[in-house]
Motif scaffolding. Structure first.
Motif, PDB file in Angstrom:
ATOM      1  N   TRP A   1       2.239   6.533   1.884  1.00  0.00           N
ATOM      2  CA  TRP A   1       3.644   6.911   1.859  1.00  0.00           C
ATOM      3  C   TRP A   1       3.920   8.009   0.826  1.00  0.00           C
ATOM      4  O   TRP A   1       4.748   8.887   1.056  1.00  0.00           O
ATOM      5  CB  TRP A   1       4.572   5.732   1.592  1.00  0.00           C
ATOM      6  CG  TRP A   1       5.969   6.273   1.485  1.00  0.00           C
ATOM      7  CD1 TRP A   1       6.711   6.469   0.358  1.00  0.00           C
ATOM      8  CD2 TRP A   1       6.732   6.805   2.565  1.00  0.00           C
ATOM      9  NE1 TRP A   1       7.897   7.083   0.662  1.00  0.00           N
ATOM     10  CE2 TRP A   1       7.926   7.302   2.028  1.00  0.00           C
ATOM     11  CE3 TRP A   1       6.524   6.903   3.952  1.00  0.00           C
ATOM     12  CZ2 TRP A   1       8.913   7.891   2.812  1.00  0.00           C
ATOM     13  CZ3 TRP A   1       7.503   7.494   4.736  1.00  0.00           C
ATOM     14  CH2 TRP A   1       8.684   7.978   4.162  1.00  0.00           C
ATOM     15  N   CYS A   2       3.252   7.945  -0.326  1.00  0.00           N
ATOM     16  CA  CYS A   2       3.459   8.982  -1.339  1.00  0.00           C
ATOM     17  C   CYS A   2       3.099  10.360  -0.786  1.00  0.00           C
ATOM     18  O   CYS A   2       3.774  11.356  -1.083  1.00  0.00           O
ATOM     19  CB  CYS A   2       2.627   8.680  -2.582  1.00  0.00           C
ATOM     20  SG  CYS A   2       3.329   7.367  -3.620  1.00  0.00           S
TER      21      CYS A   2
ATOM     22  N   PRO B   1       5.790  12.061  -5.962  1.00  0.00           N
ATOM     23  CA  PRO B   1       5.070  10.953  -5.317  1.00  0.00           C
ATOM     24  C   PRO B   1       3.576  11.219  -5.168  1.00  0.00           C
ATOM     25  O   PRO B   1       2.752  10.336  -5.459  1.00  0.00           O
ATOM     26  CB  PRO B   1       5.761  10.840  -3.947  1.00  0.00           C
ATOM     27  CG  PRO B   1       7.119  11.418  -4.164  1.00  0.00           C
ATOM     28  CD  PRO B   1       6.915  12.547  -5.123  1.00  0.00           C
ATOM     29  N   LEU B   2       3.212  12.422  -4.738  1.00  0.00           N
ATOM     30  CA  LEU B   2       1.800  12.741  -4.554  1.00  0.00           C
ATOM     31  C   LEU B   2       1.070  12.727  -5.887  1.00  0.00           C
ATOM     32  O   LEU B   2      -0.056  12.206  -5.992  1.00  0.00           O
ATOM     33  CB  LEU B   2       1.666  14.111  -3.888  1.00  0.00           C
ATOM     34  CG  LEU B   2       0.239  14.605  -3.641  1.00  0.00           C
ATOM     35  CD1 LEU B   2      -0.523  13.636  -2.750  1.00  0.00           C
ATOM     36  CD2 LEU B   2       0.265  16.003  -3.021  1.00  0.00           C
ATOM     37  N   SER B   3       1.684  13.275  -6.925  1.00  0.00           N
ATOM     38  CA  SER B   3       1.053  13.288  -8.251  1.00  0.00           C
ATOM     39  C   SER B   3       0.828  11.877  -8.771  1.00  0.00           C
ATOM     40  O   SER B   3      -0.209  11.574  -9.365  1.00  0.00           O
ATOM     41  CB  SER B   3       1.915  14.081  -9.232  1.00  0.00           C
ATOM     42  OG  SER B   3       2.062  15.430  -8.821  1.00  0.00           O
ATOM     43  N   ALA B   4       1.813  10.996  -8.536  1.00  0.00           N
ATOM     44  CA  ALA B   4       1.670   9.604  -8.969  1.00  0.00           C
ATOM     45  C   ALA B   4       0.515   8.929  -8.249  1.00  0.00           C
ATOM     46  O   ALA B   4      -0.274   8.188  -8.861  1.00  0.00           O
ATOM     47  CB  ALA B   4       2.965   8.850  -8.725  1.00  0.00           C
ATOM     48  N   ALA B   5       0.383   9.176  -6.952  1.00  0.00           N
ATOM     49  CA  ALA B   5      -0.705   8.567  -6.182  1.00  0.00           C
ATOM     50  C   ALA B   5      -2.069   9.058  -6.668  1.00  0.00           C
ATOM     51  O   ALA B   5      -3.020   8.276  -6.782  1.00  0.00           O
ATOM     52  CB  ALA B   5      -0.531   8.881  -4.695  1.00  0.00           C
ATOM     53  N   ILE B   6      -2.171  10.349  -6.961  1.00  0.00           N
ATOM     54  CA  ILE B   6      -3.432  10.905  -7.462  1.00  0.00           C
ATOM     55  C   ILE B   6      -3.765  10.307  -8.827  1.00  0.00           C
ATOM     56  O   ILE B   6      -4.921   9.950  -9.109  1.00  0.00           O
ATOM     57  CB  ILE B   6      -3.345  12.432  -7.534  1.00  0.00           C
ATOM     58  CG1 ILE B   6      -3.250  13.025  -6.122  1.00  0.00           C
ATOM     59  CG2 ILE B   6      -4.554  13.012  -8.270  1.00  0.00           C
ATOM     60  CD1 ILE B   6      -2.995  14.512  -6.097  1.00  0.00           C
TER      61      ILE B   6
ATOM     62  N   THR C   1       2.763   2.294 -17.292  1.00  0.00           N
ATOM     63  CA  THR C   1       3.588   3.463 -17.612  1.00  0.00           C
ATOM     64  C   THR C   1       4.169   4.085 -16.347  1.00  0.00           C
ATOM     65  O   THR C   1       5.364   4.423 -16.294  1.00  0.00           O
ATOM     66  CB  THR C   1       2.759   4.511 -18.374  1.00  0.00           C
ATOM     67  OG1 THR C   1       2.267   3.936 -19.589  1.00  0.00           O
ATOM     68  CG2 THR C   1       3.593   5.741 -18.705  1.00  0.00           C
ATOM     69  N   VAL C   2       3.332   4.230 -15.328  1.00  0.00           N
ATOM     70  CA  VAL C   2       3.812   4.773 -14.052  1.00  0.00           C
ATOM     71  C   VAL C   2       4.911   3.891 -13.480  1.00  0.00           C
ATOM     72  O   VAL C   2       5.938   4.385 -12.987  1.00  0.00           O
ATOM     73  CB  VAL C   2       2.638   4.911 -13.051  1.00  0.00           C
ATOM     74  CG1 VAL C   2       3.161   5.216 -11.641  1.00  0.00           C
ATOM     75  CG2 VAL C   2       1.681   6.004 -13.506  1.00  0.00           C
ATOM     76  N   ALA C   3       4.721   2.577 -13.538  1.00  0.00           N
ATOM     77  CA  ALA C   3       5.715   1.654 -12.988  1.00  0.00           C
ATOM     78  C   ALA C   3       7.039   1.753 -13.732  1.00  0.00           C
ATOM     79  O   ALA C   3       8.109   1.825 -13.107  1.00  0.00           O
ATOM     80  CB  ALA C   3       5.179   0.226 -13.040  1.00  0.00           C
TER      81      ALA C   3
END
Length: 218
Positions: free
Chosen positions: A184-185, A203-208, A124-126
């Motif tokens: 990088w995020c 980006p940070l939320s996706a990494a978390i 889903t993220v991708a």
């Protein structure tokens, strides 16, 4: 020693938001329609991952890191930021990591039957990053001319890669492959926060989210 409390995050960004937006615009004008090819390859990597072709899927992720590293960081962003070459070589290194995991690691477990929460979450993220990230500029940003796309711009490239990796890998191979995209995020979000950009925390939320899903037991 100066008072560290007097320093502000934007003081570490050697350019204005307007100059950065113009950089995005120049890249999009120069390389269109390479965006479409890159997104297609990203979607193909995700599909192949679900069908069990883990090595091929990982290898298909590597070119996006090369192009975003060379085109974005080493060529364009280097005009604005002294740290851009370091970022660029980091992206090149991530391409090497992906190829090494694809061709040198042992058997890669890809498709679970049925796929678990982490795999579907990663997918889903991708998909959201591959297809939805360019819409951010049109919806809450400066417009289509400044849209960021997988394979050319670093943020959607890192986020989509995090999602695909969560579909493909587990264990040490996963954590090693996640390291540079996650870093990088963090950098990407800090840069956007300093410019007071809409969607700075994406980006940070996706990494978390990916880190949390990667720890979820299948």
């Amino acid at each position: 020693m100066g008072d560290w409390q007097t320093y502000r995050l934007e003081g570490f960004i050697p350019f204005t938001p307007e100059i950065y937006q113009r950089l995005l615009e120049r890249i999009n004008e120069t390389f269109w329609p390479l965006h479409l090819v890159a997104v297609f390859i990203g979607l193909l990597a995700l599909l192949l991952g679900f069908r069990g072709y883990g090595r091929t899927a990982l290898a298909l992720l590597a070119p996006a890191w090369l192009t975003s590293g060379i085109i974005f960081h080493l060529t364009y962003y280097a005009e604005l930021n002294w740290a851009a070459p370091w970022f660029g070589w980091g992206f090149v290194a991530q391409a090497a990591v992906l190829l090494a995991v694809a061709f040198l690691a042992g058997s890669i477990s890809v498709q679970r039957h049925p796929p678990g929460l982490s795999a579907w979450g990663g997918a889903t993220v991708a998909v959201v990053s591959l297809l939805g990230y360019p819409l951010i500029a049109a919806a809450i940003g400066p417009g289509w001319g400044h849209a960021e796309a997988y394979g050319l711009h670093p943020d959607p490239t890192a986020i989509a890669t995090l999602g695909v990796l969560l579909v493909l890998l587990r264990g040490l191979a996963l954590w090693l492959s996640l390291l540079i995209p996650t870093l990088w995020c963090v950098i990407g979000s800090l840069t956007l926060i300093a410019m007071d950009s809409a969607g700075a925390l994406i980006p940070l939320s996706a990494a978390i989210l990916i880190a949390g899903l990667s720890a979820y037991p299948e």
